[in-house]
Motif scaffolding. Structure first.
Motif, PDB file in Angstrom:
ATOM      1  N   TYR A  71       5.063  -0.538   0.782  1.00  0.00           N
ATOM      2  CA  TYR A  71       4.504   0.660   1.416  1.00  0.00           C
ATOM      3  C   TYR A  71       5.501   1.356   2.334  1.00  0.00           C
ATOM      4  O   TYR A  71       5.132   2.282   3.063  1.00  0.00           O
ATOM      5  CB  TYR A  71       3.224   0.294   2.168  1.00  0.00           C
ATOM      6  N   GLY A  72       6.756   0.933   2.287  1.00  0.00           N
ATOM      7  CA  GLY A  72       7.785   1.601   3.064  1.00  0.00           C
ATOM      8  C   GLY A  72       7.707   1.283   4.542  1.00  0.00           C
ATOM      9  O   GLY A  72       7.020   0.354   4.977  1.00  0.00           O
ATOM     10  N   GLY A  73       8.419   2.067   5.336  1.00  0.00           N
ATOM     11  CA  GLY A  73       8.471   1.820   6.768  1.00  0.00           C
ATOM     12  C   GLY A  73       9.789   1.187   7.152  1.00  0.00           C
ATOM     13  O   GLY A  73      10.407   0.464   6.364  1.00  0.00           O
ATOM     14  N   ALA A  74      10.200   1.435   8.381  1.00  0.00           N
ATOM     15  CA  ALA A  74      11.517   0.975   8.826  1.00  0.00           C
ATOM     16  C   ALA A  74      11.487  -0.349   9.551  1.00  0.00           C
ATOM     17  O   ALA A  74      12.531  -0.837   9.982  1.00  0.00           O
ATOM     18  CB  ALA A  74      12.128   2.048   9.739  1.00  0.00           C
ATOM     19  N   GLY A  75      10.340  -0.948   9.713  1.00  0.00           N
ATOM     20  CA  GLY A  75      10.239  -2.177  10.481  1.00  0.00           C
ATOM     21  C   GLY A  75      10.482  -3.432   9.665  1.00  0.00           C
ATOM     22  O   GLY A  75      10.855  -3.388   8.484  1.00  0.00           O
ATOM     23  N   ALA A  76      10.241  -4.571  10.305  1.00  0.00           N
ATOM     24  CA  ALA A  76      10.385  -5.861   9.632  1.00  0.00           C
ATOM     25  C   ALA A  76       9.276  -6.023   8.594  1.00  0.00           C
ATOM     26  O   ALA A  76       8.157  -5.515   8.772  1.00  0.00           O
ATOM     27  CB  ALA A  76      10.318  -6.990  10.652  1.00  0.00           C
ATOM     28  N   PRO A  77       9.557  -6.731   7.483  1.00  0.00           N
ATOM     29  CA  PRO A  77       8.548  -6.859   6.425  1.00  0.00           C
ATOM     30  C   PRO A  77       7.374  -7.746   6.830  1.00  0.00           C
ATOM     31  O   PRO A  77       7.548  -8.789   7.457  1.00  0.00           O
ATOM     32  CB  PRO A  77       9.342  -7.494   5.272  1.00  0.00           C
ATOM     33  N   VAL A  78       6.189  -7.294   6.454  1.00  0.00           N
ATOM     34  CA  VAL A  78       4.953  -8.054   6.658  1.00  0.00           C
ATOM     35  C   VAL A  78       4.218  -8.075   5.325  1.00  0.00           C
ATOM     36  O   VAL A  78       3.879  -7.026   4.781  1.00  0.00           O
ATOM     37  CB  VAL A  78       4.049  -7.426   7.735  1.00  0.00           C
ATOM     38  N   TYR A  95      -9.020   8.689   2.367  1.00  0.00           N
ATOM     39  CA  TYR A  95      -9.672   9.387   3.475  1.00  0.00           C
ATOM     40  C   TYR A  95      -9.191   8.882   4.830  1.00  0.00           C
ATOM     41  O   TYR A  95      -9.961   8.643   5.749  1.00  0.00           O
ATOM     42  CB  TYR A  95     -11.206   9.300   3.374  1.00  0.00           C
ATOM     43  N   ARG A  96      -7.883   8.677   4.931  1.00  0.00           N
ATOM     44  CA  ARG A  96      -7.220   8.292   6.188  1.00  0.00           C
ATOM     45  C   ARG A  96      -7.729   6.951   6.709  1.00  0.00           C
ATOM     46  O   ARG A  96      -7.803   6.738   7.916  1.00  0.00           O
ATOM     47  CB  ARG A  96      -7.403   9.396   7.233  1.00  0.00           C
ATOM     48  N   ARG A  97      -8.100   6.075   5.794  1.00  0.00           N
ATOM     49  CA  ARG A  97      -8.561   4.743   6.190  1.00  0.00           C
ATOM     50  C   ARG A  97      -7.665   3.649   5.622  1.00  0.00           C
ATOM     51  O   ARG A  97      -8.113   2.534   5.388  1.00  0.00           O
ATOM     52  CB  ARG A  97     -10.016   4.544   5.759  1.00  0.00           C
ATOM     53  N   SER A  98      -6.398   3.972   5.403  1.00  0.00           N
ATOM     54  CA  SER A  98      -5.455   2.997   4.857  1.00  0.00           C
ATOM     55  C   SER A  98      -4.715   2.290   5.992  1.00  0.00           C
ATOM     56  O   SER A  98      -3.854   2.880   6.655  1.00  0.00           O
ATOM     57  CB  SER A  98      -4.441   3.680   3.930  1.00  0.00           C
ATOM     58  N   LEU A  99      -5.047   1.029   6.206  1.00  0.00           N
ATOM     59  CA  LEU A  99      -4.346   0.234   7.209  1.00  0.00           C
ATOM     60  C   LEU A  99      -2.856   0.163   6.900  1.00  0.00           C
ATOM     61  O   LEU A  99      -2.016   0.297   7.791  1.00  0.00           O
ATOM     62  CB  LEU A  99      -4.955  -1.171   7.258  1.00  0.00           C
ATOM     63  N   LEU A 100      -2.499  -0.017   5.623  1.00  0.00           N
ATOM     64  CA  LEU A 100      -1.097  -0.220   5.273  1.00  0.00           C
ATOM     65  C   LEU A 100      -0.268   1.042   5.475  1.00  0.00           C
ATOM     66  O   LEU A 100       0.854   0.980   5.995  1.00  0.00           O
ATOM     67  CB  LEU A 100      -0.993  -0.688   3.814  1.00  0.00           C
ATOM     68  N   ARG A 101      -0.788   2.195   5.085  1.00  0.00           N
ATOM     69  CA  ARG A 101      -0.028   3.443   5.258  1.00  0.00           C
ATOM     70  C   ARG A 101       0.123   3.770   6.745  1.00  0.00           C
ATOM     71  O   ARG A 101       1.155   4.301   7.171  1.00  0.00           O
ATOM     72  CB  ARG A 101      -0.702   4.576   4.487  1.00  0.00           C
ATOM     73  N   TRP A 102      -0.910   3.463   7.528  1.00  0.00           N
ATOM     74  CA  TRP A 102      -0.807   3.686   8.972  1.00  0.00           C
ATOM     75  C   TRP A 102       0.240   2.758   9.584  1.00  0.00           C
ATOM     76  O   TRP A 102       1.080   3.193  10.390  1.00  0.00           O
ATOM     77  CB  TRP A 102      -2.181   3.465   9.607  1.00  0.00           C
ATOM     78  N   GLY A 324     -18.418  -5.201  11.243  1.00  0.00           N
ATOM     79  CA  GLY A 324     -18.736  -5.928  10.026  1.00  0.00           C
ATOM     80  C   GLY A 324     -17.498  -6.385   9.281  1.00  0.00           C
ATOM     81  O   GLY A 324     -16.367  -6.011   9.603  1.00  0.00           O
ATOM     82  N   HIS A 325     -17.724  -7.201   8.265  1.00  0.00           N
ATOM     83  CA  HIS A 325     -16.627  -7.786   7.497  1.00  0.00           C
ATOM     84  C   HIS A 325     -15.702  -6.714   6.916  1.00  0.00           C
ATOM     85  O   HIS A 325     -14.479  -6.863   6.933  1.00  0.00           O
ATOM     86  CB  HIS A 325     -17.219  -8.629   6.364  1.00  0.00           C
ATOM     87  N   VAL A 326     -16.279  -5.639   6.420  1.00  0.00           N
ATOM     88  CA  VAL A 326     -15.499  -4.537   5.867  1.00  0.00           C
ATOM     89  C   VAL A 326     -15.197  -3.503   6.939  1.00  0.00           C
ATOM     90  O   VAL A 326     -14.092  -2.960   7.004  1.00  0.00           O
ATOM     91  CB  VAL A 326     -16.242  -3.902   4.676  1.00  0.00           C
ATOM     92  N   GLY A 327     -16.177  -3.251   7.817  1.00  0.00           N
ATOM     93  CA  GLY A 327     -15.991  -2.247   8.854  1.00  0.00           C
ATOM     94  C   GLY A 327     -14.832  -2.542   9.777  1.00  0.00           C
ATOM     95  O   GLY A 327     -14.195  -1.626  10.309  1.00  0.00           O
ATOM     96  N   MET A 328     -14.504  -3.814   9.984  1.00  0.00           N
ATOM     97  CA  MET A 328     -13.394  -4.138  10.868  1.00  0.00           C
ATOM     98  C   MET A 328     -12.052  -3.695  10.294  1.00  0.00           C
ATOM     99  O   MET A 328     -11.074  -3.529  11.028  1.00  0.00           O
ATOM    100  CB  MET A 328     -13.375  -5.632  11.201  1.00  0.00           C
ATOM    101  N   VAL A 329     -12.000  -3.434   8.980  1.00  0.00           N
ATOM    102  CA  VAL A 329     -10.766  -2.990   8.347  1.00  0.00           C
ATOM    103  C   VAL A 329     -10.761  -1.482   8.111  1.00  0.00           C
ATOM    104  O   VAL A 329      -9.723  -0.829   8.252  1.00  0.00           O
ATOM    105  CB  VAL A 329     -10.546  -3.732   7.014  1.00  0.00           C
ATOM    106  N   VAL A 330     -11.906  -0.902   7.759  1.00  0.00           N
ATOM    107  CA  VAL A 330     -11.922   0.514   7.368  1.00  0.00           C
ATOM    108  C   VAL A 330     -12.951   1.351   8.127  1.00  0.00           C
ATOM    109  O   VAL A 330     -13.072   2.546   7.869  1.00  0.00           O
ATOM    110  CB  VAL A 330     -12.190   0.653   5.847  1.00  0.00           C
TER     111      VAL A 330
END
Length: 353
Positions: A71-78, A95-102, A324-330
């Motif tokens: 997913y790109g980015g200049a930081g250390a790999p995770v 819809y701007r709910r991507s943890l990885l892109r953020w 919730g289980h899903v709400g905590m991520v998105v």
């Protein structure tokens, strides 16, 4: 009240639809109004417009049928490890709910494990072999110690991998480890589900997604129906309605499990609780959270109805939240309660060469 026939609507789910309709009849037996509302919501969900599929992110590495998407980015790999259940894109929702892109804009270079779809020829790969034969080789392919972050069963697997190979740190998100924490009632229902499905799954060499989905519905049948009642009252073009459709499409999709992974999950994890009892071996070693040689954190929701807080690993650094289980991520509060604390924790990890 007339309703659109389901066989005339696009079959987007829920899967398996006959079981869902049986659940709906049971939950709304005393309320024709609720039943009509839920059916209207279901029809609206099936007919909703879907956005075009996004282009997959570039492949950084392969191990067996698994790939690592960059997913790109200049930081250390995770490396982010999703569950074997449901698609990995819960971590990359639209819809701007991507943890990885953020995270890729916050000093982190996220890489997402894509387990791909197994075939009956993969029937002998259990959960441990997914870690040993796919996840660990993907980690080693990067050429430097990485941080790990795992969601749900992916967190269980990430923790096991961190006990077997050097990593900079491991973060768990709604990840079960002490499976006895699900409680006797839930474990009994899970055991009944596997007892009924196991002979067919053994013949297929796979555990179909529908088997797992039906188990999730049984954990909270009232909410399963209520969310469709509420959806039917939304403006189809609203952000809330679009997010609901995206989430339900994710929840109703997903590859099957290999038969061995399903058997190990039901028999060795849920029933025998090998991880919680300190008896689960990965790469020849006991996977023991207390013996982790790296920083570790777990994000645990006290209101998670899928993975109860009592099943968490019990790490010293435990961050509790009420989503919730899903709400905590998105969910609408995910950025404040999970994304930002996770980003701070990951960027503070020491670099290891």
């Amino acid at each position: 009240m007339p309703v659109t026939p389901f066989d005339a609507a696009p079959q987007q789910g829920p899967r398996p639809l006959p079981l869902f309709l049986g659940l709906l009849r049971s939950e709304t037996a005393a309320s024709p109004e609720r039943r009509a509302a839920a059916l209207a919501g279901l029809t609206a969900y099936q007919a909703a417009r879907r956005p075009g599929a996004r282009r997959p992110m570039p492949v950084a590495a392969r191990a067996g049928r698994a790939t690592l998407r960059d997913y790109g980015g200049a930081g250390a790999p995770v490396v982010f490890v999703p569950s074997l259940i449901n698609p990995p894109l819960i971590l990359d929702m639209p819809y701007r709910r991507s943890l990885l892109r953020w995270l890729s804009r916050q000093g982190v270079r996220p890489l997402l494990v894509d387990w791909s779809e197994p075939t009956p020829q993969d029937r002998a790969q259990d959960v441990a072999q997914h870690v040993e034969d796919m996840l660990i080789p993907l980690l080693r392919s990067i050429g430097e110690p990485v941080a790990l972050a795992g969601y749900c069963l992916g967190g269980t697997m990430a923790l096991a991998a961190a006990c077997a190979v050097p990593v900079r740190g491991v973060a768990l998100i709604a990840a079960p480890w002490r499976f006895s924490g699900f409680g006797a009632e839930a474990l009994g229902r899970i055991d009944e589900l596997w007892h009924a499905a196991q002979p067919t799954c053994e013949q297929l060499g796979l555990v179909p997604m529908e088997v797992l989905q039906s188990g999730f519905w049984q954990l909270d049948p009232a909410r399963t129906i209520l969310k469709y009642e509420r959806f039917g009252r939304l403006d189809p073009d609203s952000a809330q309605a679009k997010s609901f459709v995206a989430m339900e499409d994710w929840a109703n999709a997903g590859a099957p499990l290999t038969y061995a992974a399903g058997r190990q999950m039901f028999d060795d994890l849920f029933s025998a609780d090998l991880p919680g009892r300190g008896q689960w071996r990965i790469a020849g070693r006991i996977a023991d959270p207390a013996a982790l040689p790296c920083p570790a954190v777990e994000f645990v929701s006290l209101t998670d109805r899928i993975v109860p807080a009592a099943s968490a690993a019990g790490l010293h650094d435990r961050r509790e939240l009420r989503l919730g289980h899903v709400g905590m991520v998105v969910g609408s509060s995910a950025r404040s309660y999970l994304w930002e604390p996770l980003a701070r924790w990951l960027t503070a990890l020491p670099h290891i060469r």
